[in-house]
Design a protein around this motif. Structure first.
Motif, short mmCIF file in Angstrom:
data_model
loop_
_atom_site.label_atom_id
_atom_site.label_comp_id
_atom_site.label_asym_id
_atom_site.label_seq_id
_atom_site.Cartn_x
_atom_site.Cartn_y
_atom_site.Cartn_z
N GLY A 67 -11.56 -3.14 3.41
CA GLY A 67 -11.62 -2.56 2.28
C GLY A 67 -12.34 -1.09 2.48
O GLY A 67 -11.67 0.06 2.03
N GLU A 68 -13.48 -1.15 3.14
CA GLU A 68 -13.95 0.19 3.24
C GLU A 68 -13.24 1.12 4.48
O GLU A 68 -13.29 2.23 4.34
N VAL A 69 -12.60 0.45 5.12
CA VAL A 69 -11.79 1.28 5.99
C VAL A 69 -10.52 1.92 5.50
O VAL A 69 -9.91 3.14 5.44
N LEU A 70 -9.79 1.04 4.59
CA LEU A 70 -8.78 1.44 3.65
C LEU A 70 -9.11 2.52 2.53
O LEU A 70 -8.19 3.16 2.52
N GLU A 103 -2.81 8.74 12.31
CA GLU A 103 -4.02 8.10 12.79
C GLU A 103 -4.82 7.15 11.95
O GLU A 103 -5.49 6.10 12.31
N ASP A 104 -5.25 7.69 10.93
CA ASP A 104 -6.06 6.80 9.80
C ASP A 104 -5.11 5.62 9.44
O ASP A 104 -5.80 4.47 9.12
N ILE A 105 -3.81 5.90 9.39
CA ILE A 105 -2.86 4.77 8.69
C ILE A 105 -2.79 3.80 9.74
O ILE A 105 -2.97 2.58 9.64
N LYS A 106 -2.72 4.19 11.04
CA LYS A 106 -2.93 3.19 12.21
C LYS A 106 -4.32 2.06 12.12
O LYS A 106 -4.13 1.21 12.45
N LYS A 107 -5.37 2.93 11.89
CA LYS A 107 -6.64 2.28 11.83
C LYS A 107 -6.56 1.25 10.83
O LYS A 107 -6.97 -0.01 10.97
N PHE A 113 0.70 -1.27 0.24
CA PHE A 113 -0.08 0.16 0.05
C PHE A 113 0.89 1.04 0.01
O PHE A 113 1.74 1.39 0.58
N LYS A 114 0.51 2.36 -0.63
CA LYS A 114 0.70 3.60 -0.53
C LYS A 114 -0.42 4.42 -0.13
O LYS A 114 -1.38 4.34 -0.64
N PHE A 115 -0.21 5.40 0.83
CA PHE A 115 -1.45 6.19 1.18
C PHE A 115 -1.11 7.39 0.67
O PHE A 115 -0.24 8.09 0.05
N LYS A 116 -2.56 8.06 0.33
CA LYS A 116 -2.76 9.51 0.12
C LYS A 116 -1.95 10.28 0.94
O LYS A 116 -1.83 10.21 2.20
N PRO A 117 -1.26 11.33 0.16
CA PRO A 117 -0.19 12.41 1.21
C PRO A 117 -1.13 13.02 2.41
O PRO A 117 -0.38 13.24 3.41
#
Length: 139
Positions: free
Chosen positions: A121-124, A57-61, A48-52
């Motif tokens: 998937g809904e969390v991600l 906290e959201d990444i931890k979730k 995964f890569k995350f939006k900037p």
């Protein structure tokens, strides 16, 4: 004379054992097929890569939600994950690697549409900047 008789007998026994082994092997699958079916495991690698703008906290979730899947989906026989720490700089923004193991393609087929996988998937999805998935049979 006695020594040559013993050598001859041992050679006969060796030839007989080889013939028996060849006979047994010819009735079974090739070694590579047997290994792939009985000893190999199906690996499912997810990057995964995350939006900037995604917060820590959201990444931890997301991490916690993915880590909860093995306790909810029994087809996952092994699970691990980690953060990229390669000094090469070739990760193209992918920071997280999740590594799941299944015993069969049927088990993976249960996992993919599983309600708990879908809920993950809904969390991600709101935070996902990119995903890369590779599945392979371990050799």
């Amino acid at each position: 004379m006695k020594q040559s008789h013993i050598t001859f007998t041992l050679n006969l026994v060796l030839v007989a054992l080889l013939l028996v082994a060849f006979e047994i092997r010819s009735e079974t699958k090739p070694i590579s097929e047997t290994f792939m079916q009985k000893d190999s495991l199906l690996r499912h690698v997810v990057l995964f890569k995350f939006k900037p703008e995604t917060s820590k906290e959201d990444i931890k979730k997301v991490e916690e939600a993915f880590t909860a899947l093995p306790s909810k989906i029994p087809q996952i026989v092994s699970y691990e994950w980690g953060l990229n720490n390669s000094p090469e700089g070739l990760n193209e923004g992918f920071t997280h690697c999740f590594f799941l193991t299944f015993e069969s393609e049927e088990d993976r087929a249960i996992y993919l549409p599983h309600p708990d996988h879908k809920a993950f998937g809904e969390v991600l999805t709101p935070h996902l900047g990119g995903v890369l998935v590779v599945d392979y049979w371990a050799k």
